[in-house]
Design a protein around this motif. Structure first.
Motif, PDB file in Angstrom:
ATOM      1  N   THR A  39      -5.942  -0.310  -6.147  1.00  8.29           N
ATOM      2  CA  THR A  39      -5.828  -0.336  -4.974  1.00  8.29           C
ATOM      3  C   THR A  39      -7.156  -1.652  -4.789  1.00  8.29           C
ATOM      4  N   ASP A  40      -6.862  -2.004  -5.284  1.00 10.13           N
ATOM      5  CA  ASP A  40      -7.388  -3.618  -5.454  1.00 10.13           C
ATOM      6  C   ASP A  40      -6.450  -4.443  -4.643  1.00 10.13           C
ATOM      7  N   ARG A  69       0.215   2.989  -3.892  1.00 10.16           N
ATOM      8  CA  ARG A  69      -0.969   3.143  -3.226  1.00 10.16           C
ATOM      9  C   ARG A  69      -2.184   3.823  -4.387  1.00 10.16           C
ATOM     10  N   LYS A  70      -0.897   4.867  -4.784  1.00  8.89           N
ATOM     11  CA  LYS A  70      -1.576   5.577  -6.747  1.00  8.89           C
ATOM     12  C   LYS A  70      -2.282   4.599  -7.903  1.00  8.89           C
ATOM     13  N   GLU A 120       0.427  -1.217  -0.177  1.00 12.04           N
ATOM     14  CA  GLU A 120       0.197  -0.021  -0.071  1.00 12.04           C
ATOM     15  C   GLU A 120       0.893   1.266  -0.298  1.00 12.04           C
TER      16      GLU A 120
END
Length: 944
Positions: A42-43, A38-39, A34
């Protein structure tokens, strides 16, 4: 009051168990994902391939953690011969926790373990010596100096013992055989600076007990009488009950307490039982009354008394001694080193009510035999070992994680269908290549775990501490790597670049050594500081030293205070040396601790007899390093004194340890041939080969390597002799005699004989002071400090670093005295010159002399002056060997002859320490390392 800091300790378990917690690893991995992506990602659900791969790697880590968390016996177990291999890996409790006897209780255990010995005790053997305090000529003698004009004193020699034995009365045992067995057992376990003089049957003091006892009406009077006699006898002279290992464990004793002391054959003896069976100083009436009242069937004691049994004069009784110890009606005092026993004149009377009770002696004898048989059976146990944990062997093999992914990933062992597109195949290969990195990291960890047994051992063949194994079972791996045939080799090269074998191996060995509360820090620092110019060689020496120390730790630990057994027939070229010598050798990197020749003729000073017109006959010296048929190195010049030759030789021995100091030089003759030379730091030739020249550089280089190997083998042949002064005491003859000429007897200025004992608890330690390490003053300081630290505190060492070069030379000097050719002088080494005197004077050349002929010329004016013998290694070795040979003779009662003893005593007390040339340095000068630096007010030249 200040609060003391708590002790800093290393926790026994440093693992947080995170590697075993799958949930923790998964959460930590997802958190990293993450933070990094994270950018764009997201899954994080479980259906995501990235999460699936992460979970699989977490599982692989837990698999590795579980394997690491196995009991150590599982990790070091073997697939074959596991019992033998495990005993090689670890020392069993019986071998590592026991020790050779040190205390009197230890020795008693050892001798009571012999069949036929009921009990025994060690007594100090009283052997007084008398001294005459004559400052000019002090003497010691076994006889008092009567009528001497000087003051006299007396002292007892320490370290001599008498063993007092209470023999088992069983007729199958012969006392003479038991005494011989005790002598044998003692000398196998003799302590340093101690000796056994005699084994005697303990003298007995007979105690008479007279009593009248009231019995219970239902009591068996014969059984009560047998029990009373047995228990009172046990009070006076207790027998020792052995314990089995199970019984010792049932006492809730720790393993180190159970195995404390020597290894026995017939069960375990506790120190408490031995202390209770010490020779009594007194016998108390109250104790006997208490024993009788505790016996079943005894109601009360109506009358009782004790006293010494009247002596008999038949000569066969144990009670025919005259007792002088004071006694009274309640306490009988026991003579020193006497064993109290129940006298046959004792009387035991019994009553039931008002009626006296008669005894059936046959039934009494039956009960007595039962009690004695039960007591004897309690002494017949076995000295078992604690079981060695064998562990369960399981092959540690890494299987690629790729096979555990779902098959639709296309990288399982079944691969992809041939019908899929090339793009799909390429993506599968990319995933395989990506996961190969993780596979290789995990596989390397598994490989290290597989070698745990090797890493945690004193394996002298180990050459690496990092291990690599190529991942197996990946389909098409040859297509994933650019240079697959060199895959294994390339990764191994990476590992080799990472590895500092010497550093990591030393850390592992230090870990093993620390488990025995031992350290090698002083030795390691000393070797690096003094001999660190050849780092690899020093590191190999340190690692080999630690390996040998660990391998033989059970010996050098249990035998650290043990002396050698001088009753063995072979005393030379043997490992029959003291445990202290073994320990010092293994702590200081000596390759061989056996007793052997330390002097050899390979390193020598050649004595040359010269004659010149100007100087007449004189002697010059040349050092040589040679074999039987070849001189490998020789000095470039002749020296006028032996000390000058020795000084240069000591420098040569230091230079010879560095192979870079061996160079090839060319002759100045027309042939321009090569020869081998030894140079110092400035490149100056300090020694060379003569009469050995080589036409090609290749041949000369081959011979240079052979020279290095030959000299290297000589220089590391180190060792030392340890001589116990007590062994030179001729107590068997009662005559010191001519030994006084050589004994180190010192009288102070007041004319008193303080501390004049030259025999008790003293050792003489003799090193060859000419080897590369032993000629270094700083290394000598390390060795002397090590000796004083490891030697038992009550023993005083005298340490000497003697020379190698043989003495006993004869010097011939020209004097104005005319020697009569008929004077009968037979040991003159100068003979008539070969050339005539007229011809010699005309040529002024050096004449050649024939040596050993009794030919004299009245025209020559010579006198003879013999040197005193130099007490060097050759001389000491010769006399030490002769002394041991003489002392080991059974026919001589294991006592050396007076002549052999005198020669040894004179040799060790007239030897001198030799020193290499030193250089004066400032306290802050570090450039003087390894150069025998001398710092004012801080240097001590050896110890005598």
């Amino acid at each position: 009051m200040p609060i003391l800091d708590e002790h800093i300790t290393i926790p026994s378990n440093v693992s947080f168990k995170d590697d075993l917690d799958f949930e923790y690893l998964r959460d930590a991995g997802q958190q990293y994902i993450e933070e990094l992506s994270r950018k764009i990602w997201t899954d994080y659900n479980i259906h995501d391939p990235g999460i699936t791969i992460m979970e699989l790697l977490c599982y692989a880590i837990t698999d590795l953690g579980l394997r690491i968390d196995q009991p150590i016996e599982n990790l070091v177990s073997s697939p074959e011969n596991n019992f033998e291999r495990m005993h090689e890996q670890f020392k069993s409790a019986k071998n590592i926790l026991t020790c050779k006897p040190v205390t009197a209780i230890d020795y008693r255990k050892l001798f009571i373990d012999i069949k036929g010995v009921k009990n025994c005790w060690l007594a100090i053997h009283q052997l007084p010596l008398h001294t005459e305090c004559n400052i000019a000529d002090p003497k010691v003698s076994f006889q008092p100096f009567t009528g001497s004009e000087y003051s006299t004193e007396s002292f007892n020699v320490k370290g001599l013992y008498t063993i007092l034995v209470d023999f088992d009365e069983d007729e199958v045992y012969i006392e003479a055989d038991i005494i011989a067995a005790i002598f044998t057992k003692y000398h196998q376990n003799r302590n340093l600076c101690e000796d056994l003089v005699e084994v005697l049957k303990v003298p007995k003091q007979c105690i008479r007990v007279c009593t009248q006892v009231q019995l219970e009406n239902a009591a068996d009077e014969e059984k009560v009488h047998a029990t009373i006699q047995f228990e009172v006898g046990q009070y006076l002279s207790p027998s020792l009950r052995a314990n089995s290992l199970t019984e010792m464990l049932d006492k809730e004793l720790s393993s180190d307490k159970i195995f404390e002391g020597p290894i026995l054959e017939n069960g375990f003896l506790t120190p408490e039982a031995l202390e209770k069976s010490e020779l009594r100083k007194e016998v108390r009436l109250s104790d006997i009354m208490n024993i009788i009242m505790q016996i079943d069937g005894v109601k009360l004691i109506e009358d009782i008394s004790i006293d010494n049994c009247p002596p008999k004069n038949d000569g066969d009784s144990d009670c025919n001694q005259n007792i002088t110890a004071n006694s009274d009606a309640w306490i009988i005092c026991i003579e020193e080193n006497h064993l109290p026993i129940l006298c046959d004149q004792s009387t035991f009377k019994y009553k039931k009510g008002f009626l006296p009770v008669g005894l059936n002696q046959e039934k009494v004898d039956e009960y007595t035999e039962e009690l004695e048989a039960e007591d004897k059976a309690s002494q017949e146990k076995s000295f078992d070992d604690l079981p060695m944990p064998l562990g369960t062997y399981s092959k540690i093999k890494y299987n690629t994680v790729q096979h555990h992914l779902p098959e639709n990933y296309g990288i399982s062992k079944y691969g992809l269908s041939n019908t899929v597109s090339d793009e799909r195949k390429v993506k599968a290969k990319q995933l395989q290549a990506y996961l190969l990195f993780f596979d290789q990291v995990l596989g390397t960890y598994f490989s290290h775990l597989e070698h745990t047994k090797t890493l945690l051992s004193a394996d002298e063949t180990l050459q690496q501490t990092y291990f690599f194994k190529a991942v197996e079972g990946i389909n098409g791996i040859e297509n994933l790597l650019a240079d697959f045939p060199s895959y294994q080799e390339n990764v191994e090269n990476i590992i080799d670049k990472l590895e500092d074998f010497n550093e990591r191996r030393n850390e592992l060995l230090d870990h093993l050594i620390a488990r025995f509360a031992e350290v090698f820090e002083d030795y390691t620092n000393t070797m690096h500081k003094l001999f660190g110019t050849s780092k690899d060689s020093v590191e190999r020496n340190i690692i080999n030293t630690k390996n040998k120390f660990i391998k033989e730790y059970d010996i050098i630990s249990s035998e650290r205070g043990l002396a050698f057994n001088y009753r063995r027939p072979s005393q030379w070229n043997t490992n029959n040396v003291s445990g202290f010598q073994k320990r010092i050798a293994l702590l200081s990197g000596l390759d061989d601790y056996s007793r052997r020749d330390l002097f050899n003729d390979n390193i020598t000073i050649q004595t040359l007899k010269r004659f010149t017109i100007a100087d007449g006959v004189h002697i010059e010296y040349r050092w040589q390093i040679k074999s039987d048929d070849k001189v490998y190195l020789s000095s470039r010049k002749d020296f006028k004194s032996k000390q000058l030759a020795i000084t240069e030789l000591l420098e040569v021995l230091k230079l010879a340890t560095n192979q870079n100091n061996y160079v090839l030089r060319r002759t100045k003759t027309a042939s321009k041939r090569y020869y081998i030379a030894l140079v110092n730091e400035k490149g100056k030739v300090i020694g060379r080969q003569y009469n050995h020249y080589y036409a090609t550089k290749e041949k000369a280089e081959e011979k240079r390597i052979a020279t290095i190997k030959f000299i290297d083998d000589l220089l590391f042949d180190e060792g030392f002799y340890l001589i116990e002064n007590i062994l030179t005491l001729p107590y068997h003859t009662g005559d010191i005699g001519e030994l006084n000429e050589c004994l180190p007897l010192c009288i102070n200025e007041c004319g008193t004989c303080a501390e004049i004992d030259p025999f008790s608890y003293q050792v003489t330690i003799i090193f060859p002071g000419y080897t590369s390490r032993f000629s270094n003053i700083d290394f000598r300081i390390f060795m002397e400090d090590l000796i004083r630290r490891e030697l038992p505190a009550h023993i005083q060492p005298r340490i000497c670093w003697v020379g190698h070069i043989d003495g006993a030379l004869t010097r011939v000097e020209k004097t104005p005295i005319i020697v009569n050719p008929n004077s009968g002088i037979s040991n003159m080494v100068i003979s008539k010159p070969v050339v005539s005197e007229k011809k010699r004077k005309a040529s002024k050349a050096t004449s050649v002399f024939r040596v050993g002929e009794d030919v004299y010329d009245d025209n020559f004016t010579y006198t003879i002056n013999e040197y005193d013998e130099d007490y060097d290694m050759k001389h000491i070795q010769k006399n030490w060997k002769a002394f041991l040979k003489s002392k080991s003779r059974k026919a001589g009662g294991y006592m050396a002859t007076h002549n052999a003893t005198k020669k040894l005593v004179c040799a060790i007390n007239r030897m001198n320490t030799i020193y290499a040339t030193g250089t004066l340095h400032d306290c802050d000068d570090d450039e003087g390392e390894n150069k025998n630096r001398i710092i004012l007010n801080r240097s001590a030249l050896g110890s005598l």
